[in-house]
Design a protein around this motif. Sequence first.
Motif, short mmCIF file in Angstrom:
data_model
loop_
_atom_site.label_atom_id
_atom_site.label_comp_id
_atom_site.label_asym_id
_atom_site.label_seq_id
_atom_site.Cartn_x
_atom_site.Cartn_y
_atom_site.Cartn_z
N VAL A 275 0.84 -1.21 0.00
CA VAL A 275 0.00 0.00 0.00
C VAL A 275 0.87 1.25 0.00
N ARG A 276 0.69 2.07 -1.03
CA ARG A 276 1.31 3.39 -1.09
C ARG A 276 0.65 4.17 -2.22
N PRO A 277 0.70 5.50 -2.17
CA PRO A 277 0.02 6.30 -3.20
C PRO A 277 0.51 5.99 -4.60
N GLY A 278 -0.43 5.96 -5.53
CA GLY A 278 -0.09 5.74 -6.93
C GLY A 278 -0.08 4.29 -7.37
N VAL A 279 -0.05 3.37 -6.41
CA VAL A 279 -0.04 1.94 -6.74
C VAL A 279 -1.45 1.51 -7.13
N PRO A 280 -1.63 0.79 -8.24
CA PRO A 280 -2.98 0.32 -8.60
C PRO A 280 -3.52 -0.63 -7.53
N CYS A 281 -4.83 -0.58 -7.32
CA CYS A 281 -5.46 -1.45 -6.32
C CYS A 281 -5.08 -2.91 -6.52
N GLN A 282 -5.00 -3.35 -7.77
CA GLN A 282 -4.73 -4.76 -8.03
C GLN A 282 -3.38 -5.21 -7.50
N GLU A 283 -2.45 -4.29 -7.29
CA GLU A 283 -1.14 -4.68 -6.79
C GLU A 283 -1.20 -5.14 -5.34
#
Length: 374
Positions: A275-283
Amino acid sequence: MTGTAAPFVADDYRARMERAARSAAEAGLAGLLVAPGPDLVWLTGYAPTAATERLTLLVLAPGQDPVLVVPTLEAPDAAKAAGASALTLRDWTDGKDPYAATAALLDAGGRFGISDNAWAMHLLGLQKALPATSYASLTDALPMLRAVKDTAELELLAAAGAAADATFEEIRKVPFGGRRESEVAADLAGLLRRFGHSQVDFTIVASGPNGANPHHEVGDRVIERGDMVVLDFGGLKDGYGSDTSRTVHVGEPTDEERRVHDLVRAAQEAGFRAVRPGVPCQEVDRAARAVIADAGYGEYFIHRTGHGIGVTTHEPPYMIEGEEQPLVPGMCFSVEPGVYLPGRFGVRIEDIVTVTEDGGRRLNDTTREMVIVD
């Protein structure tokens, strides 16, 4: 749906309605039509006692003042809502046509986003009044409408999470062995209410082979010594949701049970670390799923890794393969991988997580280690 006790005032609701109208325009919509339910509570603070055959509908459109169409007999209650002064009430009396009254507020050829839970009879009534209009569900048209929480909302979600944590700390002290699942579930519901929940949405107690069903309906199975027990519980506190899962064991677990529990714990940690800003939810889903798949249990992880939470306990965004929506600071969602071995047992570990400026923060802090209960 219960009303929120959150410390929001008319200006907060006005800002939300303005943002929703702008978002509608950016999505190519002529406006939004919001029926009673979580969206209406979030936008106006108004929660009718019950949705009925009488039309209640918030109309939001760019460049127009918000209008709440409401039955005359319910107008006094609507006028008491925290956001009422930020909108215009337009009431209609029995015997009049509420769809004609609403149609006068709408672009006769526009495309509108409409609440997922709007009654079919109301949508069909609008379509009959304005045959050239078209509609899209809010989940499809504006899936991120409520996804990014402000500071006050985050505080309420954190308080709900803390109440759920307090519930777990108490439930681990009660006897499990020899009692029915339904009895432990009743204990969970009582504890959630003791710690401030006004609404209990679910209390899953899935023992032994029942733990292999992620959404097991609590039954009368007697919990036995040697059982793994999946606990998943949550609801609303001051209008905002909690949802946490821990898996406990009655007596000493086997080596395999410990191994599977440790695996799920590692997967949950991997999902959280993604979890971190900019990461797609699917990651987030991919990170948790890879740990389980690499250990040979991939076919036994049979649901998405997470779902959003706010004024409801399940809402967008979803941590699932194919969801490319980037994470944004203020988003809140569950991270809850699991392994479910049919006929034997299941394990799930779940925290609510919020996205921060540089990563993620858990809103649940109870131990994720194996907990032994009596």
